[in-house]
Design a protein around this motif. Structure first.
Motif, short mmCIF file in Angstrom:
data_model
loop_
_atom_site.label_atom_id
_atom_site.label_comp_id
_atom_site.label_asym_id
_atom_site.label_seq_id
_atom_site.Cartn_x
_atom_site.Cartn_y
_atom_site.Cartn_z
N SER A 33 -6.38 9.77 2.29
CA SER A 33 -5.26 10.81 2.92
C SER A 33 -4.14 10.10 2.81
CB SER A 33 -5.96 11.60 4.15
OG SER A 33 -6.01 10.91 4.83
N ILE A 34 -4.31 8.61 3.65
CA ILE A 34 -3.29 8.17 4.38
C ILE A 34 -2.67 6.48 2.80
CG2 ILE A 34 -2.57 6.09 6.03
CD1 ILE A 34 -4.81 7.30 8.11
N PHE A 35 -3.80 6.09 2.60
CA PHE A 35 -3.30 4.68 2.02
C PHE A 35 -2.92 5.26 0.34
CE2 PHE A 35 -4.67 2.97 5.58
CZ PHE A 35 -4.07 2.81 6.01
N GLN A 36 -3.62 5.88 -0.04
CA GLN A 36 -3.84 5.94 -1.16
C GLN A 36 -4.11 5.00 -2.30
OE1 GLN A 36 -1.56 9.03 -2.18
NE2 GLN A 36 -1.85 10.90 -1.53
N GLU B 238 0.51 17.91 8.14
CA GLU B 238 -1.14 18.47 7.10
C GLU B 238 -2.15 17.38 7.27
OE1 GLU B 238 0.95 19.31 3.56
OE2 GLU B 238 1.51 21.35 3.94
N THR B 239 -1.15 16.35 6.76
CA THR B 239 -1.87 15.58 6.85
C THR B 239 -3.53 15.27 8.24
OG1 THR B 239 -0.49 13.76 5.42
CG2 THR B 239 -2.11 12.61 6.29
N ILE B 240 -2.15 15.24 9.06
CA ILE B 240 -2.96 14.68 10.68
C ILE B 240 -3.92 15.84 10.43
CG2 ILE B 240 -3.36 14.93 12.85
CD1 ILE B 240 0.11 13.80 13.06
N LEU B 241 -3.89 17.15 10.26
CA LEU B 241 -4.49 18.83 10.70
C LEU B 241 -5.47 18.24 9.16
CD1 LEU B 241 -2.71 21.60 10.44
CD2 LEU B 241 -4.01 20.60 12.48
N LEU C 62 0.83 -1.28 0.01
CA LEU C 62 0.11 0.23 -0.02
C LEU C 62 0.78 1.00 0.45
CD1 LEU C 62 -2.58 -0.41 2.50
CD2 LEU C 62 -2.79 0.23 0.35
N PRO C 63 0.45 2.18 -0.62
CA PRO C 63 1.63 2.98 -1.13
C PRO C 63 1.47 4.33 0.12
CG PRO C 63 -0.27 3.02 -3.03
CD PRO C 63 -0.38 1.79 -1.70
#
Lengths: 376, 293
Positions: free
Chosen positions: B83-86, B24-27, B16-17
């Motif tokens: 947003s996490i794995f794409q 930024e991701t957390i926000l 998984l990418p």
């Protein structure tokens, strides 16, 4: 006082009335009907005969009476909202046949009227029969007595009822079983209202389109796109919605002022001819009438259950005295306090000692009470 | 699960990418959660407000709330995952397979509740605003959540019932999505009393009540049952709004007894056993009575 509003639908109210008995509470008054606006007796009025909007209903009633004369007995109930002109309709019937008329003017508390029925003609007109019942324990005695008499009688009864009283009493007392012929006076369209108004005021009214852009509404219509079906020579119409913006941007394309006035009159009055007439009278500055003068009022109808109940009673009875209201309400409800609130919000008005629905609020009151299932 | 499939799934997931999880991701994730939560609250508030203004359509409008909740929360979950794995489609399927297995093993009850919530929303054994008996609780459904259903009991207590109970317990709804609801009112009179007069008075008390709703679809009935030590006069009628259920019972009972006394109709002198004491001279909803009977 006679409840009929003769000027609503007819300009003539029966010089050929055979007899008239007008009942106010427990008192019986044997007299001819009086036009409440002019004080003329029915015998004195000899104006031109005109009936607008309810010609079909009149024919239906006449046909039922003729059937009775040929031996087919179906009692008639004419049902309408307040101010709609049902009393006028029965006046027309009374002119054409040998009848006895009994018009109730307030809640009936005694059975004296039954004795009158024995001596009456074979066709009996009973106007405002919703006054025969009160929504309280023991409040159906007069109605029960009347229905007992009716079920044993060969006479034809032509009765008029308030719409909501009729629905209520049909649900509670199976009233519709006793009156197989039900004629409902439906709301009039703008065209019929126009005929009725013009017949009274003449056609030299000047209509002025002075309203704000509120009436320049967006309209959606269906347009046709012609499509040729592949591998076939057939062309079909594919309907698609078309948003008409021209009414906003091009004032010249508006309908004529006269049409707009009567459309708005129809909307504000809910198609009720009596209310339309009252609104017209309040709006016209003869011979001019502006679109903006026909106002669409809003009312605060956020009511408690007790206030809504009293409002419903006034709507179904059409006019009621404080004492009768208090009897129906019982000790749980402070009637005077509730009435004060209803009057303060202009939902109810007081007229000659009776509480009635403010005609301008009728549409809002009906809608509110129906939504809350206080009337049905 | 066969070994081959498990190996494939594991391979898919290990490749998984995963994006670099920075501030930024957390926000982004936090803002999605906050937006979803606020959206649910705002939509719930607006729909409830509108439904109260149109009592006749209260149920259909409020039933949109749980449906929208599920849609919003699932789309929020979808955005968080992306947003996490794409992931691509195969990886997404693999992810949900493992996620489902994890739910099945570790979060079984929560998963059952969510499934129960979905069943409630789509099968509609009851709706928001209904008066129901769910498990051992009776009350008005205030909310159908992802995990639990909230009831308000006649005593104004807020009861949270897990949704999974819909699979194992019978649910009775007194009004089945309608605002009107049948109410049963019992009056117990002395066996020597004039039963006909008593029935007639109760009938008139019912039909003249300010809370009653009568039509062909919502009829009323008055019944008499003769017991050794008392006569039971029972009225079955619909209240115009289920929220007025107890007021309706109270009003009819009070007015009927005033008239009974005028006619000399007395209450039974029979002393009910302790267990049935609350039955005496009182009224019960259809649901409550069915539960008791």
């Amino acid at each position: 006082m006679h409840l009929c509003l003769p000027y609503l639908l007819c300009l003539h109210a029966g010089k050929e009335w055979k007899s008239g008995i007008y009942v106010d509470g427990s008192k019986l008054n044997h007299r001819m009907p009086e036009d409440e606006t002019t004080g003329e007796s029915g015998e004195e009025r000899e104006e031109e005969e005109v009936l607008f909007g309810y010609e079909e209903e009149l024919k239906e009633a006449q046909s039922a009476v003729n059937e009775y004369l040929w031996g087919k007995h179906k009692n008639i109930a004419i049902v309408s909202d307040p101010f709609a002109g049902r009393s006028t309709l029965v006046e027309y019937l009374a002119r054409d046949y040998l009848t006895t008329t009994i018009a109730f003017n307030s809640v009936m508390t005694e059975k004296a009227f039954i004795s009158t029925l024995h001596d009456a003609n074979n066709i009996i007109i009973m106007d405002n029969c919703h006054f025969l019942a009160m929504r309280k324990i023991g409040g159906f005695a007069q109605l029960d007595e009347f229905l007992r008499f009716l079920s044993k009688s060969d006479k034809l009864f032509i009765t008029t009822w308030n719409t909501y009283s009729w629905s209520y009493l049909s649900a509670v007392k199976n009233l519709d079983e006793f009156f197989p012929k039900v004629i409902r006076l439906h709301p009039m369209n703008a065209e019929s209202l126009k005929k009725m108004i013009i017949s009274h005021y003449g056609d030299n009214i000047k209509y002025i389109d002075d309203a704000a852009s509120k009436d320049r509404r967006l309209s959606i219509s269906w347009k046709c796109v012609h499509i040729t079906i592949p591998f076939s020579s057939t062309t079909r119409c594919l309907p698609w919605p078309y948003l008409n913006l021209s009414s906003i941007f091009h004032k010249k394309k508006r309908e004529n002022a006269e049409q707009l006035v009567f459309d708005r009159l129809k909307r504000v009055s809910g198609g009720n001819p009596g209310i339309a007439r009252k609104i017209w009278d309040a709006s016209i500055d003869y011979p001019k009438i502006g679109l903006s003068s026909i106002k669409e009022p809003t009312f605060d109808t956020d009511l408690s259950i007790n206030e809504a109940f009293l409002l419903g009673i006034i709507l179904t009875m059409e006019k009621i005295e404080l004492g009768d209201l208090a009897e129906i309400a019982g000790p749980e409800i402070d009637v005077e306090e509730s009435l004060y609130i209803l009057m303060n919000r202009e939902l109810v008005a007081r007229e000659e000692g009776y509480y009635i629905i403010n005609y301008r609020a009728l549409k809002s009151v009906k809608s509110y009470l129906e939504l809350n299932r206080m009337v049905w | 699960m066969p070994d081959g499939v498990l190996t494939n799934t594991t391979e898919q997931l290990t490749t998984l990418p995963i994006t670099e999880i920075g501030v930024e991701t957390i926000l982004y994730i936090v803002s999605i959660i906050v937006i979803a939560y606020l959206l649910v609250r705002v939509i719930s508030f607006v729909l409830r407000f509108v439904s109260e203004k149109i009592p006749g359509y209260r149920h259909p409008i409020t039933m949109l709330i749980p449906l929208l909740k599920i849609l919003i929360y699932f789309s929020a979950l979808y955005h968080i995952i992306f947003s996490i794995f794409q992931p691509d489609i195969a990886q997404l399927v693999a992810f949900f397979a493992v996620f489902g297995a994890a739910l099945g093993l570790g979060l079984k009850d929560l998963f059952s509740d969510i499934m129960g919530g979905i069943v409630i929303i789509f099968e509609k054994p009851f709706q928001i605003g209904d008066k129901i008996t769910f498990g051992s609780y009776y009350g008005e459904v205030k909310d159908i959540g992802i995990r639990a259903t909230t009831l308000v009991t006649p005593g104004d207590s807020l009861v949270t019932v897990p949704n999974y109970l819909v699979f194992s317990k019978a649910v009775s709804s007194g009004n089945a999505g309608n605002v009107a609801m049948m109410v049963i009112i019992d009056l117990f009179v002395d066996p020597e009393s004039d039963a006909g007069a008593a029935m007639n008075i109760l009938k008139e008390a019912v039909v003249t009540s300010k809370y009653v709703y009568i039509s062909e679809k919502f009829p009323y009935t008055i019944l008499l049952d003769d017991f050794p030590y008392y006569k039971r006069i029972r009225a079955k009628a619909y209240v115009n709004d289920l929220r007025n259920e107890f007021e309706f019972m109270s009003e009819v009972t009070r007015r009927a007894w005033i008239e009974y006394r005028k006619l000399g109709i007395r209450p039974t002198s029979y002393r009910f056993p302790e267990a049935d004491r609350d039955n005496f001279n009182s009224s019960f909803t259809k649901q409550a009575r069915q539960d008791r009977d």
